[in-house]
Design an enzyme around this catalytic site. Structure first.
Site, PDB file in Angstrom:
ATOM      1  N   HIS A  81      -1.782 -10.129  -4.518  1.00  0.00           N
ATOM      2  CA  HIS A  81      -0.960 -11.288  -4.891  1.00  0.00           C
ATOM      3  C   HIS A  81      -1.823 -12.546  -4.990  1.00  0.00           C
ATOM      4  CE1 HIS A  81       2.656  -8.949  -3.025  1.00  0.00           C
ATOM      5  NE2 HIS A  81       2.160  -8.372  -4.102  1.00  0.00           N
ATOM      6  N   HIS A 242       7.392  -8.006 -10.796  1.00  0.00           N
ATOM      7  CA  HIS A 242       6.459  -7.871  -9.670  1.00  0.00           C
ATOM      8  C   HIS A 242       5.381  -6.823  -9.967  1.00  0.00           C
ATOM      9  CE1 HIS A 242       4.903  -8.480  -5.697  1.00  0.00           C
ATOM     10  NE2 HIS A 242       4.667  -7.172  -5.689  1.00  0.00           N
ATOM     11  N   ASP A 246       1.356  -7.377  -9.693  1.00  0.00           N
ATOM     12  CA  ASP A 246       0.368  -6.492  -9.059  1.00  0.00           C
ATOM     13  C   ASP A 246      -0.720  -6.092 -10.064  1.00  0.00           C
ATOM     14  OD1 ASP A 246       1.618  -6.490  -6.591  1.00  0.00           O
ATOM     15  OD2 ASP A 246       2.694  -4.614  -6.941  1.00  0.00           O
ATOM     16  N   HIS A 269      -0.591   0.494  -8.417  1.00  0.00           N
ATOM     17  CA  HIS A 269      -1.968   0.111  -8.074  1.00  0.00           C
ATOM     18  C   HIS A 269      -3.012   1.148  -8.494  1.00  0.00           C
ATOM     19  CE1 HIS A 269      -0.710  -3.432  -5.960  1.00  0.00           C
ATOM     20  NE2 HIS A 269       0.087  -2.739  -5.179  1.00  0.00           N
TER      21      HIS A 269
HETATM   22 ZN   LIG Z   1       2.829  -6.579  -4.923  1.00  0.00          ZN
END
Ligand SMILES: [Zn+2]
Length: 288
Positions: A81, A242, A246, A269
């Site tokens: 973040h 969101h 990321d 991720h």
């Molecule tokens: Zn996140």
């Protein structure tokens, strides 16, 4: 031009996973430093450059570490973040001093970092920031969950992303789509405020495993299946946004501003970092 902060700025909170109290101070850095984490709680104040080669494989977050003989000697967790906020502010050089292993959870978004950076301002520095136009299509993942990039059209000046997710088992998340251009205004206003999220079942599993004990619906949106627990959405498609937040933070582990057309479906991720690895390899090949 490269850019750093005008002066230091600190934020306080507790770590999402380990729940330790933590203070993080973003400080100006010289040209060509990049983003470097410094663990101030360790006497030798070891440095961890925010680069893909220092990424550690952990669940649901992005961690960096330095290894020696296969053993991790120093680590910093939950960097994504902050990395997204630094990218959104155009900051190329910053030393991030942190007195714990993990950055603070804050409100689960990158907005507190963006506000902190804007409160002290930025300053331009000599030297070009690294910008690279993607020249080949790359795709990572499976049929169900993937991330891909296409070269930009000749007229494209910035990157774009389209992100899609589907949570059929949690109807209040459901199907979401978010498309955006990677420009500072959009990153700061449309992406940075989007908060991290979990289904109520996921939250229960984590907390019964002894993790995230201080985390409340104020640090992480909790979806019950019939609505958000003790909080309100900032955007109807906040979860998709969101995921783009990321992605932005993970991609900045390359230290490069890419121009390309990105498209993610259910990616996270691991795929973000796989795509970045292939992008960096494609640049190395071009230079050989
Ligand atoms: Zn996140």
């Amino acid at each position: 031009m490269q850019k750093t902060l005008n002066k230091p700025v600190s934020l306080e909170g507790f770590g999402f996973w380990r729940c330790d109290d933590v203070v993080v101070t973003l400080t100006p850095a010289d040209p060509d430093t990049g983003v470097v984490f410094i663990r101030d709680d360790i006497p030798s104040a070891p440095k961890i450059p925010a680069r893909l080669e220092n990424r550690m494989t952990v669940e649901r977050r992005t961690s960096l570490g330095i290894q020696n003989d296969g053993k991790t000697i120093v680590q910093v967790d939950m960097v994504e973040h902050l990395m997204a906020a630094l990218f959104a502010a155009g900051i190329t050089n910053c030393c991030v001093r942190v007195n714990s292993q993990e950055l603070p959870a804050l409100d689960g978004s990158a907005l507190p970092y963006v506000d902190a950076i804007n409160s002290v301002g930025t300053v331009e520095q000599p030297g070009e920031r690294k910008r690279i136009r993607v020249t080949q299509s790359i795709r990572v993942g499976t049929d169900k969950s993937y991330l891909e990039v296409e070269p930009p059209k000749p007229e494209d000046l910035t990157s774009t992303i389209c992100y899609e997710l589907d949570y059929p088992h949690c109807s209040d998340i459901g199907k979401q789509v978010f498309s955006a251009e990677f420009v500072p205004d959009v990153l700061q206003k449309e992406i940075a405020p989007a908060r991290t999220f979990a289904t109520q079942d996921e939250a229960k599993v984590l907390q019964s495993a002894g993790l995230c004990q201080r985390v409340s619906p104020q640090n992480c949106l909790v979806f019950t299946g019939t609505g958000v627990l003790e909080n309100q959405l900032r955007f109807p498609n906040e979860c998709a946004r969101h995921k783009v937040l990321d992605f932005t933070g993970d991609l900045y582990l390359g230290g490069i501003e890419w121009t390309g057309r990105f498209h993610g479906v259910g990616s996270g991720h691991a795929l973000n970092c796989q795509l970045l690895e292939k992008l960096l390899q494609s640049v190395t090949r071009r230079q050989e």
